[in-house]
Enzyme design. Structure first.
Site, PDB file in Angstrom:
ATOM      1  N   LYS A 153      38.500  38.348  36.994  1.00 14.12           N
ATOM      2  CA  LYS A 153      39.386  38.595  38.133  1.00 14.12           C
ATOM      3  C   LYS A 153      38.667  39.438  39.181  1.00 14.12           C
ATOM      4  O   LYS A 153      38.072  40.460  38.869  1.00 14.12           O
ATOM      5  CB  LYS A 153      40.658  39.311  37.658  1.00 14.12           C
TER       6      LYS A 153
ATOM      7  N   THR B 175      50.858  47.529  42.266  1.00 12.12           N
ATOM      8  CA  THR B 175      50.086  46.545  41.493  1.00 12.12           C
ATOM      9  C   THR B 175      50.011  46.909  40.010  1.00 12.12           C
ATOM     10  O   THR B 175      49.191  46.370  39.280  1.00 12.12           O
ATOM     11  CB  THR B 175      48.660  46.433  42.056  1.00 12.12           C
TER      12      THR B 175
ATOM     13  N   GLY C  71      50.472  46.722  36.281  1.00 12.57           N
ATOM     14  CA  GLY C  71      50.813  45.647  35.358  1.00 12.57           C
ATOM     15  C   GLY C  71      50.358  44.264  35.780  1.00 12.57           C
ATOM     16  O   GLY C  71      50.744  43.267  35.165  1.00 12.57           O
ATOM     17  N   THR C  72      49.522  44.180  36.820  1.00  7.56           N
ATOM     18  CA  THR C  72      49.093  42.852  37.279  1.00  7.56           C
ATOM     19  C   THR C  72      48.302  42.108  36.204  1.00  7.56           C
ATOM     20  O   THR C  72      48.495  40.909  36.004  1.00  7.56           O
ATOM     21  CB  THR C  72      48.237  42.967  38.554  1.00  7.56           C
ATOM     22  N   GLY C  73      47.402  42.816  35.506  1.00  9.06           N
ATOM     23  CA  GLY C  73      46.603  42.157  34.477  1.00  9.06           C
ATOM     24  C   GLY C  73      47.442  41.669  33.322  1.00  9.06           C
ATOM     25  O   GLY C  73      47.249  40.555  32.825  1.00  9.06           O
ATOM     26  N   CYS C  74      48.397  42.506  32.897  1.00  2.81           N
ATOM     27  CA  CYS C  74      49.300  42.113  31.812  1.00  2.81           C
ATOM     28  C   CYS C  74      50.112  40.887  32.212  1.00  2.81           C
ATOM     29  O   CYS C  74      50.258  39.926  31.442  1.00  2.81           O
ATOM     30  CB  CYS C  74      50.251  43.263  31.472  1.00  2.81           C
TER      31      CYS C  74
END
Length: 267
Positions: A176, A211, A213-216
């Site tokens: 990412k 932003t 928690g975007t990866g989760c």
């Protein structure tokens, strides 16, 4: 017997509700997938930071996974925060026993506010124990650098890091680009490397502090789509659209790094 798609998240609990188990289950629900969970740690956190972490006893993690395996038909699962070598080894041993379908690994290392969520000595265990089991891994640039030891400052380095992860056993790598040094760019790119091809997904870069928690959320959406039987490409494409909508329509909750909007994309 229900044929409704079922997924599993193995991760930490976020008392602020924006990341971890809570974000994963919200995402599963929005993608019309029934979500189950095995909690690896309990954190005390909000949008301003992480204030306490309590690791769940290994026997309790084992019991959660055993209970899920004995009663649910899980077709895809994801791993988030594990934290310690012991937890990584425990989860890996369980995954070798139970069939939970395709595995999406989100190598959670640092919270949005900067708090470490994976001990330094656990990176080797993550490489050795979990990478060979993963169908998809979704590191951001700092996580990809920490896993591979490769400084990523251009496209060539991105590919080198991805191929290194594949050599260690991962099938598909999604790196990412949100943390790119070119963060002033109006476009955010994610690079995808499958065993046979590579492609890039692009989206606008949204100027917002919300932003958390975007990866989760991104990895949970991939998991949900895989649970429904969708292809790797389609699952990542949907997840990219889902997280872009979640970031671009913020809820403006909290005084710090607020959560994304899990219902922005709809169903």
């Amino acid at each position: 017997m229900s044929n409704f798609p079922q997924a599993l998240t193995i991760a930490g609990s976020d008392s602020g509700g924006g990341a971890g188990i809570q974000a994963d289950l919200k995402t599963f629900q929005m993608r019309r997938v029934f979500g189950t969970s095995a909690i690896t740690a309990i954190t005390a956190q909000n949008t301003l930071g992480v204030f306490d972490i309590h690791s769940i006893p290994l026997t309790t993690i084992e019991s959660q996974l055993k209970a899920i395996a004995e009663d649910f038909s899980i077709s895809a699962h994801k791993i988030g925060m594990l934290g310690t070598v012991e937890t990584i080894e425990c989860v890996a041993n369980c995954l070798r026993q139970y069939d939970f379908g395709m595995l999406v690994l989100d190598p959670v290392m640092i919270a949005k506010g900067g708090a470490p969520l994976l001990k330094n000595n656990a990176i080797d265990a993550l490489r050795q124990q979990l990478l060979p089991l993963a169908d998809v891994i979704t590191p951001n640039l700092p996580e990809a650098e920490a896993l591979t030891g490769i400084v990523i400052n251009d496209q060539r380095a991105v590919e080198k890091a991805a191929r290194q992860l594949q050599e260690w056993g991962v099938k598909t790598v999604v790196i990412k680009g949100g943390h790119s040094q070119n963060s002033q760019s109006a476009v955010c790119s994610d690079w995808v490397f499958t065993p046979t091809e590579q492609f890039t997904f692009e989206s606008p870069r949204f100027p917002t502090r919300h932003t958390h928690g975007t990866g989760c959320t991104f990895s949970a959406c991939i998991t949900a789509e895989l649970a429904k039987g969708n292809s790797i490409y389609d699952s990542i494409q949907t997840a990219k659209a889902f997280i872009s909508a979640a970031i671009s329509q913020p809820l403006n909750i909290g005084q710090g790094h607020g959560p994304t909007n899990h219902w922005a994309y709809g169903v």
